[in-house]
Design an enzyme around this catalytic site. Sequence first.
Site, PDB file in Angstrom:
ATOM      1  N   ARG A  72     -37.536  73.024  33.025  1.00 22.45           N
ATOM      2  CA  ARG A  72     -38.201  74.229  32.546  1.00 22.45           C
ATOM      3  C   ARG A  72     -38.495  74.035  31.066  1.00 22.45           C
ATOM      4  O   ARG A  72     -37.650  73.582  30.302  1.00 22.45           O
ATOM      5  CB  ARG A  72     -37.304  75.454  32.736  1.00 22.45           C
ATOM      6  CG  ARG A  72     -36.836  75.646  34.187  1.00 22.45           C
ATOM      7  CD  ARG A  72     -37.958  76.043  35.108  1.00 22.45           C
ATOM      8  NE  ARG A  72     -37.494  76.282  36.478  1.00 22.45           N
ATOM      9  CZ  ARG A  72     -38.289  76.573  37.494  1.00 22.45           C
ATOM     10  NH1 ARG A  72     -39.587  76.662  37.304  1.00 22.45           N
ATOM     11  NH2 ARG A  72     -37.781  76.781  38.700  1.00 22.45           N
ATOM     12  N   PHE A  73     -39.696  74.399  30.650  1.00 24.04           N
ATOM     13  CA  PHE A  73     -40.077  74.187  29.247  1.00 24.04           C
ATOM     14  C   PHE A  73     -41.015  75.304  28.805  1.00 24.04           C
ATOM     15  O   PHE A  73     -42.225  75.106  28.658  1.00 24.04           O
ATOM     16  CB  PHE A  73     -40.732  72.814  29.090  1.00 24.04           C
ATOM     17  CG  PHE A  73     -40.959  72.379  27.660  1.00 24.04           C
ATOM     18  CD1 PHE A  73     -39.902  72.333  26.753  1.00 24.04           C
ATOM     19  CD2 PHE A  73     -42.217  72.008  27.230  1.00 24.04           C
ATOM     20  CE1 PHE A  73     -40.110  71.931  25.437  1.00 24.04           C
ATOM     21  CE2 PHE A  73     -42.432  71.601  25.920  1.00 24.04           C
ATOM     22  CZ  PHE A  73     -41.378  71.559  25.022  1.00 24.04           C
ATOM     23  N   ASP A 103     -47.556  77.477  40.077  1.00 26.19           N
ATOM     24  CA  ASP A 103     -48.487  78.149  39.175  1.00 26.19           C
ATOM     25  C   ASP A 103     -48.163  77.907  37.708  1.00 26.19           C
ATOM     26  O   ASP A 103     -49.075  77.792  36.881  1.00 26.19           O
ATOM     27  CB  ASP A 103     -48.566  79.644  39.477  1.00 26.19           C
ATOM     28  CG  ASP A 103     -47.240  80.365  39.323  1.00 26.19           C
ATOM     29  OD1 ASP A 103     -46.198  79.705  39.171  1.00 26.19           O
ATOM     30  OD2 ASP A 103     -47.233  81.608  39.344  1.00 26.19           O
ATOM     31  N   THR A 105     -46.938  75.162  36.479  1.00 26.07           N
ATOM     32  CA  THR A 105     -47.451  73.819  36.230  1.00 26.07           C
ATOM     33  C   THR A 105     -48.954  73.858  36.019  1.00 26.07           C
ATOM     34  O   THR A 105     -49.500  73.191  35.122  1.00 26.07           O
ATOM     35  CB  THR A 105     -47.123  72.907  37.425  1.00 26.07           C
ATOM     36  OG1 THR A 105     -45.714  72.892  37.613  1.00 26.07           O
ATOM     37  CG2 THR A 105     -47.617  71.490  37.189  1.00 26.07           C
ATOM     38  N   ASP A 127     -42.409  77.680  48.081  1.00 27.59           N
ATOM     39  CA  ASP A 127     -42.734  79.092  48.274  1.00 27.59           C
ATOM     40  C   ASP A 127     -44.081  79.302  48.959  1.00 27.59           C
ATOM     41  O   ASP A 127     -44.335  80.379  49.494  1.00 27.59           O
ATOM     42  CB  ASP A 127     -42.739  79.831  46.933  1.00 27.59           C
ATOM     43  CG  ASP A 127     -41.436  79.682  46.173  1.00 27.59           C
ATOM     44  OD1 ASP A 127     -40.382  79.537  46.832  1.00 27.59           O
ATOM     45  OD2 ASP A 127     -41.466  79.701  44.926  1.00 27.59           O
ATOM     46  N   ALA A 186     -36.132  85.855  65.471  1.00 35.10           N
ATOM     47  CA  ALA A 186     -35.370  86.880  64.756  1.00 35.10           C
ATOM     48  C   ALA A 186     -35.687  88.279  65.273  1.00 35.10           C
ATOM     49  O   ALA A 186     -36.806  88.563  65.721  1.00 35.10           O
ATOM     50  CB  ALA A 186     -35.676  86.801  63.257  1.00 35.10           C
ATOM     51  N   HIS A 250     -30.259  76.509  48.026  1.00 32.71           N
ATOM     52  CA  HIS A 250     -31.022  75.316  47.672  1.00 32.71           C
ATOM     53  C   HIS A 250     -31.049  74.225  48.733  1.00 32.71           C
ATOM     54  O   HIS A 250     -31.733  73.212  48.535  1.00 32.71           O
ATOM     55  CB  HIS A 250     -30.502  74.744  46.349  1.00 32.71           C
ATOM     56  CG  HIS A 250     -30.892  75.572  45.153  1.00 32.71           C
ATOM     57  ND1 HIS A 250     -30.313  76.786  44.887  1.00 32.71           N
ATOM     58  CD2 HIS A 250     -31.824  75.366  44.196  1.00 32.71           C
ATOM     59  CE1 HIS A 250     -30.862  77.294  43.792  1.00 32.71           C
ATOM     60  NE2 HIS A 250     -31.783  76.454  43.360  1.00 32.71           N
ATOM     61  N   ILE A 251     -30.355  74.407  49.840  1.00 27.61           N
ATOM     62  CA  ILE A 251     -30.492  73.398  50.898  1.00 27.61           C
ATOM     63  C   ILE A 251     -31.937  73.349  51.400  1.00 27.61           C
ATOM     64  O   ILE A 251     -32.372  72.337  51.950  1.00 27.61           O
ATOM     65  CB  ILE A 251     -29.545  73.651  52.085  1.00 27.61           C
ATOM     66  CG1 ILE A 251     -29.886  74.954  52.813  1.00 27.61           C
ATOM     67  CG2 ILE A 251     -28.104  73.665  51.635  1.00 27.61           C
ATOM     68  CD1 ILE A 251     -29.183  75.101  54.138  1.00 27.61           C
TER      69      ILE A 251
END
EC number: 2.7.1.11
Length: 323
Positions: A72-73, A103, A105, A127, A186, A250-251
Site C-alpha cells: 500500500r502506498f 481500481d 492501481t 472482488d 445456500a 484470506h484463504i
Amino acid sequence: MRRLAVLTSGGDAPGMNAAIRAVVEEGLHHNIEVIGVQQGYKGLVEGNFRPLGINSVSQAIRRGGTILYSARFPEFSQLSVQEKAVQVMEENGIEGLIAIGGDGTFRGALALTKLGFPAVGIPATIDNDIPGTEYTIGFDSAFSAATTAIDMISDTAASHNRTFVVEVMGHNAGDIAIWAGVAVGADAIIIPEEEYFMGDIARRVRTSRKHGKDHGLIILAEGVMGVEDFVAAYSEEAPEQDVRGVNLSHIQRGGSPTGRDRVFATLMGAKSVDLILHGQSGIYVGIIGEELAVFDMIDTLASSKHKVRDDLFELNQALTDRY
C-alpha cells in the site's frame, strides 16, 4: 520501445503471476526488455527494479500471490511523488508501464498517463469489482476456494443440524458471495447491493428444514457487516437454531490460480504489451462475453456502474423461497 516495466499493486490475487509471465514473454517476442517493479508504486518511486526473463517467470504461472510483491502506498496520490516515479523510470530507460491490480492501481496508472508517461492496466482483484469488464483476474480462484471451504463447512453443519453463517471476501461487492452461494446451494445470500430482512432469512432456513434439509447455510458478503454481528442479530430472530459463524478470510486470496484465471491472465498480459507498443495508454484490458475488450480508465474510474449478476441472486432467491 526497448524497455517496459510491470508492477502489481493493491491486494494480491491468484493469476497475477500468470499475467506477469505473459507480459515478459510477449515483450521478449518483440525484443523488449521487461523490468519488474517490486512492491508496487512504492518500488516504482524507490527504483526497486529487477530484470525479468524466462527463468524468472517460467514457474510463476501456477503460483498464487505475486512474485513482484505488493504494498500500500497512499503517498502516490501526491503529484510530486508521481513526478518522481516518472523521473526514476526515465533515468532507467523505461518507456512504458503495465500496471496489474484494482481500481487503486488504475488510478496510479492514469496519473502517470496524465504526466505523459504511457501506462496500460490489467484488472486483477478477487472482488471482481472493476466497472466495464465482466471478469477480473483472481475472481475465479477466490470463488472456487470459497466454494470448496463452504462445502467442508456444510459437512459438519449437517452432522450437527446447525445453521452456519459464512462470511466471504469481496470488499464492497457481492460477487464472491453470489457465485459461491449459488454453487453450494445456500439458503440465503446477503450482499451489499441488495436489501435483506432477517425475518425472511430465518423463514427460508426454517422452511428448508421443514422440507428435510439437515442444516442451514447463509453466505454473507463482508461489505454488509461482520459475521459476529450478523450471527448475533440472526440468533435473536431464530433462537431455536444452533447458529455458528465462520469468516473464510484470506484463504480466498491464496493458493494456485484456477485454469480459467491463468488463461485470461495470459490473454490480458499479452494484449497489454501489444496495446502499449501500438501507442495506446490510459486504458485497460478486460473481458466481455469471454472475449478481450479494451476500456478507458477515465470512464472506468468515474463510473460506479459495477453490477453483480442479478440473475444469479434472483435464481437463489427463487430456489429457496419455499412455503
